[in-house]
Design an enzyme around this catalytic site. Structure first.
Site, PDB file in Angstrom:
ATOM      1  N   SER A 230      -3.942   8.764  -6.124  1.00 36.44           N
ATOM      2  CA  SER A 230      -2.702   8.002  -6.032  1.00 36.44           C
ATOM      3  C   SER A 230      -1.866   8.082  -7.298  1.00 36.44           C
ATOM      4  O   SER A 230      -1.424   7.079  -7.850  1.00 36.44           O
ATOM      5  CB  SER A 230      -2.974   6.537  -5.682  1.00 36.44           C
ATOM      6  OG  SER A 230      -1.756   5.903  -5.370  1.00 36.44           O
TER       7      SER A 230
ATOM      8  N   ASP B 299      -2.999   1.672  -2.535  1.00 35.46           N
ATOM      9  CA  ASP B 299      -2.892   2.322  -3.840  1.00 35.46           C
ATOM     10  C   ASP B 299      -2.282   1.399  -4.884  1.00 35.46           C
ATOM     11  O   ASP B 299      -2.825   1.204  -5.976  1.00 35.46           O
ATOM     12  CB  ASP B 299      -2.038   3.593  -3.730  1.00 35.46           C
ATOM     13  CG  ASP B 299      -2.642   4.611  -2.777  1.00 35.46           C
ATOM     14  OD1 ASP B 299      -3.845   4.502  -2.483  1.00 35.46           O
ATOM     15  OD2 ASP B 299      -1.901   5.496  -2.326  1.00 35.46           O
TER      16      ASP B 299
END
Length: 391
Positions: free
Chosen positions: A122, A168
């Site tokens: 991420s 994320d």
């Protein structure tokens, strides 16, 4: 390579350089379910995105990256209304949404550096969060953690066009060193579960496949739509109110309804829903395993999550599937799965630190036997848990 030194090469007159940092994240269990308002678990790690910057009084944002080519410029009040299809789109989107809600006068001159290869941890959320942290500090804006997450999510969903959930961003903001983040993405309630003092030693291993580009970008959004379609159909079969398609989530549908009507779903929709409901259960069991200090049980559940992601969610490149299969057969690995959407990037694993060298040697040898073209690109990294992004 020191980020400050590189920044001074670009802006030699600037002396009051500031640094913003956001960690990457790993998700042992809970992947592919946040966009359906599922339960997730995760950690921030001690590698991430650094931004060296100075405020600009003229409102101009000037961005350069040590990972990507090209200089990007725009004004905080004149962001292109649509994405420009380059690495800075995430930051254009973040600027646009921040400027709509807060008064800003200053931009920043910035140099960005990622400490690990791009893909699977991420980095897109991390670079947005680090950038927002820098831009807010330059403009003396105070955002709450939840606001920071929402702005970062809007940049991805509404500007870049990725239908991701908030796994994320939440992991990279809420996390705390040596704690498991246990998050309900439906109402954003969360618990930071401390490491049990009786837990065996562990750390994270990151295995980068060497795959940097993929043609499967649209497949991520398609998987999200398949899950929405499954929820919509299940509601109709059960006589539930189903509202607008875009607002439908599998979290709205009790598991009993799924079990009763799952065989009426098209094959792919049934598989996607199966992943959601079994992953929901794995996250809850994983949180309890962590609470009890049972790292082996958590690792086993992470392996099961990886299997479901491959065979029910049906994602994972050949390279990432190969790494997953090797991980299953390697001593010292408690568990793991591929990290991120699964079309490129890396796998993560929970490992016994005393097996570091053996794990690195085994994974490297066996992976490159199957994919020799990634010699020099495949890499192994070991990480610890860390605190989330500073607000």
């Amino acid at each position: 390579m020191d980020l400050r030194e590189e920044f001074l090469k670009l802006y030699p007159k600037e002396k009051e350089i500031q640094i913003a940092f956001c960690p990457y994240r790993v998700c042992p269990i809970g992947a592919h379910s946040d966009h359906q308002y599922g339960m997730v678990s995760g950690f921030a790690i001690d590698k991430g995105i650094e931004i060296a910057y100075v405020p600009s009084d003229n409102g101009v944002v000037e961005l350069q990256s040590m990972n990507f080519e090209g200089k990007v410029q725009f004004h905080i009040h004149d962001v292109p209304p649509v994405k420009q299809n380059d690495w800075a789109d995430y930051l254009r989107g973040a600027t646009m949404f921040l400027a709509k809600q807060f008064e800003m006068k200053k931009g920043i001159y910035a140099l960005i550096k990622g400490s690990l290869p791009i893909g699977g941890l991420s980095s897109s959320a991390a670079v947005i969060l680090a950038y927002l942290s820098a831009l807010c500090k330059a403009n003396q804006l105070m955002l709450s953690k939840s606001q920071l997450i929402e702005f970062a999510l809007k940049a991805e969903n509404c500007y870049v066009g990725v239908s991701c959930g908030k796994l994320d961003q939440s992991c990279e903001v809420y996390s705390k060193k040596d704690h498991l983040l246990y998050l309900d993405t439906k109402d954003d309630s969360y618990e930071l579960i401390p490491r049990n003092p009786n837990m065996k030693p562990f750390e994270f291993a990151i295995f980068f496949s060497g795959v940097e580009r993929t043609l499967a970008g649209s497949a991520f959004n398609m998987r999200v739509d398949e899950m929405k379609a499954a929820s919509y159909a299940l509601k109709a079969f059960a006589g539930m109110e189903y509202g607008k398609f875009e607002d439908s989530r599998l979290r709205d549908v009790p598991r009993e309804v799924f079990e009763q009507y799952k065989d009426k779903l098209p094959g792919n929709w049934k598989k996607r829903a199966t992943h959601f409901y079994t992953e929901f259960d794995r996250v809850n069991r994983g949180a309890e395993a962590w609470r009890k200090g049972d790292i082996e049980a958590l690792g086993k559940l992470s392996f099961e999550s990886g299997h479901s992601s491959i065979y029910d969610y049906e994602t994972g490149s050949p390279e990432l599937k190969a790494i997953y299969d090797i991980m299953l057969q390697t001593d010292g690995i408690y568990g793991g799965r591929f990290s991120g959407a699964g079309y490129k990037g890396c796998c993560m694993a929970l490992i016994d630190p005393s097996f570091e060298e053996q794990i690195k040697e085994t994974l490297t040898k066996r992976y490159l036997e199957q994919f020799p073209q990634y010699q020099g690109k495949f890499s192994v990294h070991f990480c610890q848990s860390a605190d989330g992004c500073e607000v």
